[in-house]
Design a protein around this motif. Sequence first.
Motif, PDB file in Angstrom:
ATOM      1  N   ALA A 201       0.818  -1.208   0.000  1.00 51.68           N
ATOM      2  CA  ALA A 201       0.000   0.000   0.000  1.00 51.68           C
ATOM      3  C   ALA A 201       0.853   1.260   0.000  1.00 51.68           C
ATOM      4  CB  ALA A 201      -0.939  -0.002   1.203  1.00 51.68           C
ATOM      5  N   SER A 202       2.030   1.205   0.629  1.00 49.51           N
ATOM      6  CA  SER A 202       2.883   2.395   0.723  1.00 49.51           C
ATOM      7  C   SER A 202       3.390   2.853  -0.631  1.00 49.51           C
ATOM      8  CB  SER A 202       4.067   2.122   1.650  1.00 49.51           C
ATOM      9  OG  SER A 202       4.977   1.199   1.064  1.00 49.51           O
ATOM     10  N   VAL A 203       3.419   1.938  -1.608  1.00 47.98           N
ATOM     11  CA  VAL A 203       3.884   2.307  -2.950  1.00 47.98           C
ATOM     12  C   VAL A 203       2.727   2.802  -3.816  1.00 47.98           C
ATOM     13  CG1 VAL A 203       5.025   1.425  -5.034  1.00 47.98           C
ATOM     14  CG2 VAL A 203       5.803   0.674  -2.788  1.00 47.98           C
ATOM     15  N   VAL A 204       1.503   2.473  -3.410  1.00 49.56           N
ATOM     16  CA  VAL A 204       0.332   2.934  -4.161  1.00 49.56           C
ATOM     17  C   VAL A 204       0.015   4.356  -3.692  1.00 49.56           C
ATOM     18  CG1 VAL A 204      -2.026   2.393  -4.877  1.00 49.56           C
ATOM     19  CG2 VAL A 204      -0.469   0.545  -4.233  1.00 49.56           C
ATOM     20  N   GLU A 205       0.948   5.253  -3.948  1.00 53.42           N
ATOM     21  CA  GLU A 205       0.873   6.638  -3.497  1.00 53.42           C
ATOM     22  C   GLU A 205       0.253   7.486  -4.602  1.00 53.42           C
ATOM     23  OE1 GLU A 205       0.701  10.072  -2.148  1.00 53.42           O
ATOM     24  OE2 GLU A 205       1.565   8.633  -0.728  1.00 53.42           O
ATOM     25  N   PRO A 206      -0.915   8.066  -4.333  1.00 49.63           N
ATOM     26  CA  PRO A 206      -1.604   8.822  -5.401  1.00 49.63           C
ATOM     27  C   PRO A 206      -0.853  10.074  -5.861  1.00 49.63           C
ATOM     28  CG  PRO A 206      -2.695   9.140  -3.282  1.00 49.63           C
ATOM     29  CD  PRO A 206      -1.686   8.060  -3.084  1.00 49.63           C
ATOM     30  N   LYS A 207      -0.073  10.676  -4.976  1.00 45.96           N
ATOM     31  CA  LYS A 207       0.666  11.871  -5.338  1.00 45.96           C
ATOM     32  C   LYS A 207       2.019  11.454  -5.909  1.00 45.96           C
ATOM     33  CE  LYS A 207       2.042  16.404  -3.569  1.00 45.96           C
ATOM     34  NZ  LYS A 207       2.124  17.264  -2.365  1.00 45.96           N
ATOM     35  N   LEU A 208       2.240  11.688  -7.191  1.00 45.97           N
ATOM     36  CA  LEU A 208       3.410  11.197  -7.890  1.00 45.97           C
ATOM     37  C   LEU A 208       4.706  11.573  -7.190  1.00 45.97           C
ATOM     38  CD1 LEU A 208       4.654   9.796 -10.351  1.00 45.97           C
ATOM     39  CD2 LEU A 208       4.546  11.992 -11.563  1.00 45.97           C
ATOM     40  N   GLN A 209       4.854  12.819  -6.784  1.00 47.58           N
ATOM     41  CA  GLN A 209       6.117  13.279  -6.215  1.00 47.58           C
ATOM     42  C   GLN A 209       6.428  12.642  -4.860  1.00 47.58           C
ATOM     43  OE1 GLN A 209       6.358  17.548  -6.215  1.00 47.58           O
ATOM     44  NE2 GLN A 209       6.799  17.639  -8.410  1.00 47.58           N
ATOM     45  N   PRO A 216      14.478   9.051  -7.430  1.00 47.54           N
ATOM     46  CA  PRO A 216      15.628   9.457  -8.251  1.00 47.54           C
ATOM     47  C   PRO A 216      15.424  10.771  -8.992  1.00 47.54           C
ATOM     48  CG  PRO A 216      15.190   7.115  -8.519  1.00 47.54           C
ATOM     49  CD  PRO A 216      14.026   7.672  -7.759  1.00 47.54           C
ATOM     50  N   ILE A 217      14.193  11.073  -9.375  1.00 49.66           N
ATOM     51  CA  ILE A 217      13.938  12.340 -10.075  1.00 49.66           C
ATOM     52  C   ILE A 217      14.158  13.524  -9.141  1.00 49.66           C
ATOM     53  CG2 ILE A 217      12.149  13.719 -11.218  1.00 49.66           C
ATOM     54  CD1 ILE A 217      13.279  11.448 -12.924  1.00 49.66           C
ATOM     55  N   LYS A 218      13.857  13.351  -7.872  1.00 48.01           N
ATOM     56  CA  LYS A 218      14.097  14.425  -6.902  1.00 48.01           C
ATOM     57  C   LYS A 218      15.587  14.695  -6.713  1.00 48.01           C
ATOM     58  CE  LYS A 218       9.986  13.436  -4.108  1.00 48.01           C
ATOM     59  NZ  LYS A 218       9.513  13.059  -2.753  1.00 48.01           N
ATOM     60  N   LYS A 219      16.406  13.692  -7.053  1.00 50.32           N
ATOM     61  CA  LYS A 219      17.857  13.825  -6.880  1.00 50.32           C
ATOM     62  C   LYS A 219      18.577  13.957  -8.217  1.00 50.32           C
ATOM     63  CE  LYS A 219      17.783  10.784  -2.780  1.00 50.32           C
ATOM     64  NZ  LYS A 219      16.404  10.285  -2.839  1.00 50.32           N
ATOM     65  N   ILE A 220      17.858  14.305  -9.260  1.00 48.46           N
ATOM     66  CA  ILE A 220      18.457  14.344 -10.594  1.00 48.46           C
ATOM     67  C   ILE A 220      19.612  15.343 -10.631  1.00 48.46           C
ATOM     68  CG2 ILE A 220      16.966  16.142 -11.600  1.00 48.46           C
ATOM     69  CD1 ILE A 220      16.675  14.179 -14.051  1.00 48.46           C
ATOM     70  N   PRO A 221      20.768  14.949 -11.133  1.00 51.12           N
ATOM     71  CA  PRO A 221      21.944  15.826 -11.119  1.00 51.12           C
ATOM     72  C   PRO A 221      21.736  17.121 -11.899  1.00 51.12           C
ATOM     73  CG  PRO A 221      22.587  13.549 -11.522  1.00 51.12           C
ATOM     74  CD  PRO A 221      21.088  13.588 -11.600  1.00 51.12           C
ATOM     75  N   GLU A 222      22.300  18.176 -11.390  1.00 49.65           N
ATOM     76  CA  GLU A 222      22.164  19.488 -12.018  1.00 49.65           C
ATOM     77  C   GLU A 222      22.842  19.549 -13.383  1.00 49.65           C
ATOM     78  OE1 GLU A 222      20.496  22.193 -11.162  1.00 49.65           O
ATOM     79  OE2 GLU A 222      19.620  21.113  -9.463  1.00 49.65           O
ATOM     80  N   ASN A 223      23.862  18.700 -13.594  1.00 47.26           N
ATOM     81  CA  ASN A 223      24.603  18.778 -14.854  1.00 47.26           C
ATOM     82  C   ASN A 223      23.889  18.097 -16.018  1.00 47.26           C
ATOM     83  OD1 ASN A 223      24.970  16.143 -14.075  1.00 47.26           O
ATOM     84  ND2 ASN A 223      27.196  16.128 -14.289  1.00 47.26           N
ATOM     85  N   ARG A 231      12.756  14.793 -20.273  1.00 45.45           N
ATOM     86  CA  ARG A 231      12.434  13.457 -20.783  1.00 45.45           C
ATOM     87  C   ARG A 231      12.378  12.436 -19.655  1.00 45.45           C
ATOM     88  NH1 ARG A 231      15.386   9.031 -21.856  1.00 45.45           N
ATOM     89  NH2 ARG A 231      17.384  10.115 -21.539  1.00 45.45           N
ATOM     90  N   LEU A 232      13.383  12.451 -18.774  1.00 44.01           N
ATOM     91  CA  LEU A 232      13.423  11.480 -17.693  1.00 44.01           C
ATOM     92  C   LEU A 232      12.275  11.689 -16.700  1.00 44.01           C
ATOM     93  CD1 LEU A 232      17.277  11.387 -17.060  1.00 44.01           C
ATOM     94  CD2 LEU A 232      15.876   9.533 -17.995  1.00 44.01           C
ATOM     95  N   THR A 233      11.973  12.938 -16.407  1.00 45.24           N
ATOM     96  CA  THR A 233      10.861  13.227 -15.500  1.00 45.24           C
ATOM     97  C   THR A 233       9.553  12.670 -16.050  1.00 45.24           C
ATOM     98  OG1 THR A 233      11.939  15.227 -14.668  1.00 45.24           O
ATOM     99  CG2 THR A 233       9.563  15.046 -14.342  1.00 45.24           C
ATOM    100  N   LYS A 238       5.515   8.294 -16.135  1.00 51.15           N
ATOM    101  CA  LYS A 238       4.726   7.330 -16.900  1.00 51.15           C
ATOM    102  C   LYS A 238       4.951   5.910 -16.364  1.00 51.15           C
ATOM    103  CE  LYS A 238       3.869   5.703 -21.620  1.00 51.15           C
ATOM    104  NZ  LYS A 238       4.247   5.843 -23.052  1.00 51.15           N
ATOM    105  N   MET A 239       6.198   5.565 -16.081  1.00 57.98           N
ATOM    106  CA  MET A 239       6.499   4.236 -15.552  1.00 57.98           C
ATOM    107  C   MET A 239       5.774   4.000 -14.228  1.00 57.98           C
ATOM    108  SD  MET A 239       8.014   1.287 -15.652  1.00 57.98           S
ATOM    109  CE  MET A 239       9.160   1.467 -17.038  1.00 57.98           C
ATOM    110  N   ILE A 240       5.775   4.990 -13.375  1.00 57.47           N
ATOM    111  CA  ILE A 240       5.150   4.845 -12.059  1.00 57.47           C
ATOM    112  C   ILE A 240       3.637   4.729 -12.177  1.00 57.47           C
ATOM    113  CG2 ILE A 240       4.724   6.024  -9.859  1.00 57.47           C
ATOM    114  CD1 ILE A 240       7.596   7.262 -10.247  1.00 57.47           C
ATOM    115  N   THR A 241       3.047   5.613 -12.946  1.00 57.32           N
ATOM    116  CA  THR A 241       1.580   5.659 -13.020  1.00 57.32           C
ATOM    117  C   THR A 241       0.988   4.547 -13.873  1.00 57.32           C
ATOM    118  OG1 THR A 241       1.694   7.247 -14.860  1.00 57.32           O
ATOM    119  CG2 THR A 241       1.502   8.150 -12.617  1.00 57.32           C
TER     120      THR A 241
END
Length: 598
Positions: A201-209, A216-223, A231-233, A238-241
């Motif tokens: 249930a903890s992974v069935v999180e309705p809020k994507l972020q 990993p998207i929250k930690k995406i490198p600045e470079n 594209r990755l975001t 899409k993969m998650i939802t």
Amino acid sequence: MKKGILVALTILLMVSCKESDKKSTPNDLPVTKNEAFDTLLENYYQDGLKINPLNATFQGDNRYNDTLPNFLDDAYEKQLRQYYSEYGTKLKNFEDETLSESQKLTKAILKWECNINLEGLGFTDYTPLDQMWTMNLMIGQMAGGTGAQPFKTVEDYDNWLSRLEDYGKWLASAKERMIRGIAVEDVLPKSLIKKVIPQLASVVEPKLQDNLFYSPIKKIPENFSNEDKTRLTQSYGKMITETIVPAYSELHDFMKSDYMAAGRESSGIQGIPNGDAYYAHQIKVYTTTNMTADEIHKIGLDEVARIASEMEKVKQQVGFEGDLKAFFDHVRNKKELMPFTEPQQVIDNFNAIHAKMKPQVDKLFDKQPKTAFEVRRTEAFREASASAEYNPGSLDGTRPGIFYVPIPNVDKYNVYSDEDLFLHEAIPGHHFQISLTQENQDLPKFRKTLWYSAYGEGWALYTESLGKELGLYDDPYQYFGMLGAEMHRAVRLVVDTGLHSKGWSREKAIQYSLDNEAESEASITSEIERYMANPGQALSYKIGQLKILELRAKAEKELGNAFDIREFHNQVLETGCVPLALLEDKINAWITNTQTQK
């Protein structure tokens, strides 16, 4: 095939060894290393990484980070059977007379590996999800972005997307396998199903972020370029939802309804078809012996009695006048032993223990690892049901060894066993043992990544007894913590065999533990359910420790003044993870050689 592969990954610990490469023949001619045999070993290792790319990832080898086999697929199990069968056959082409001493040991180890894994493939895994050991928890740990799966380059991020696509297939197969399990009455106990449901249930999180897999998207490198970031975001969203959340949601609903209705009332593995044979196999896997459940149960009862008498002495030392069970409650609830208000204080305390013992380490160990070491809090998504654990660094040393500490409720965190816990999980326990192996350039690669729980956990439990020699345990409550931890492992021998071979219920095992150790009821419940999920694993600690203690006592007695504790530790650690009989052979040979040189 039951959970052997995945459990090995979950507790993936790696070890060390270095032996002489020369042997005296009757003509006193040295036997040099057999290069063809070394080639076989290298091929075995490389083929193994292709079959199980998660092993490569955990070792810091990124070549296969974009793939994940479906471990539940019949075709995969056929491939695995062929792998072990073929290499077991190839071993027969190498006579011992053509091998160096080191290679002979390696041959014996590889023969064991092939045989025990082929034996394990005779059992079908109908319970691919549990609350402690399974693929979903491992992938969740990687999904957080701070585990073995790297997230440093654009390619790393794309690799994880590809691996998640394969993971979606595994999730679908897991449900199919559990449906088959219902049909043959091979299902989880209801008490374990109840623990898996909230994890899903903890992974069935309705809020994507807020979804774990979005980390990993929250930690995406600045470079990264703006184009790649966009594209990755989008791709991760899409993969998650479209894949991850629907698959978890489907599994969650299935386990909460049909699977829960079919869940077992029995607690032990005896409750499934062929359960006795499977437990005998698990004992062999985790103790690397041919001991029976009855033999182990008796050892457990004897050890519980012995350790209880030592605990009585500590109780008297601190002036507690009640009985031992009352003293357990006293220790569990003593406010002075729960001093922390912030999780970081727990981490700081372990680092202080490390600093306290450092001056004494050199007296017991002249070989120490170069790999860095850290203490971290266990990730939130698995903290509630996790135990303290050690995750090894990468083979190249770029990722440190990490001691993970669960702190679900800091106000209730009791420090009485922290010194003991640090010795076991960190230094000189798993971190020394594993890192020294990974740094040893004289080993064939496959031996650097072997894990035999009787040796590995036996070593870690043995190191708990070194506390006073390392300047610890000067507080009687910390010494009681060591006795408590040893009692915990002795109790494991009783309750694991009780659950899986003597028809004990979960509740009887919990009560026996409460009667004989100072852990909280919540902690004991979690432990008992751990044993229910993976029969036999809990036996490895005490069986391995007792063997190492036996070998040390024998060496001290037979060598007398020639006994060197640092050299004894070298001998044990140099061997790396091996079945206990091979360790015993090595120590006996060392004793004989040392006596000859006197």
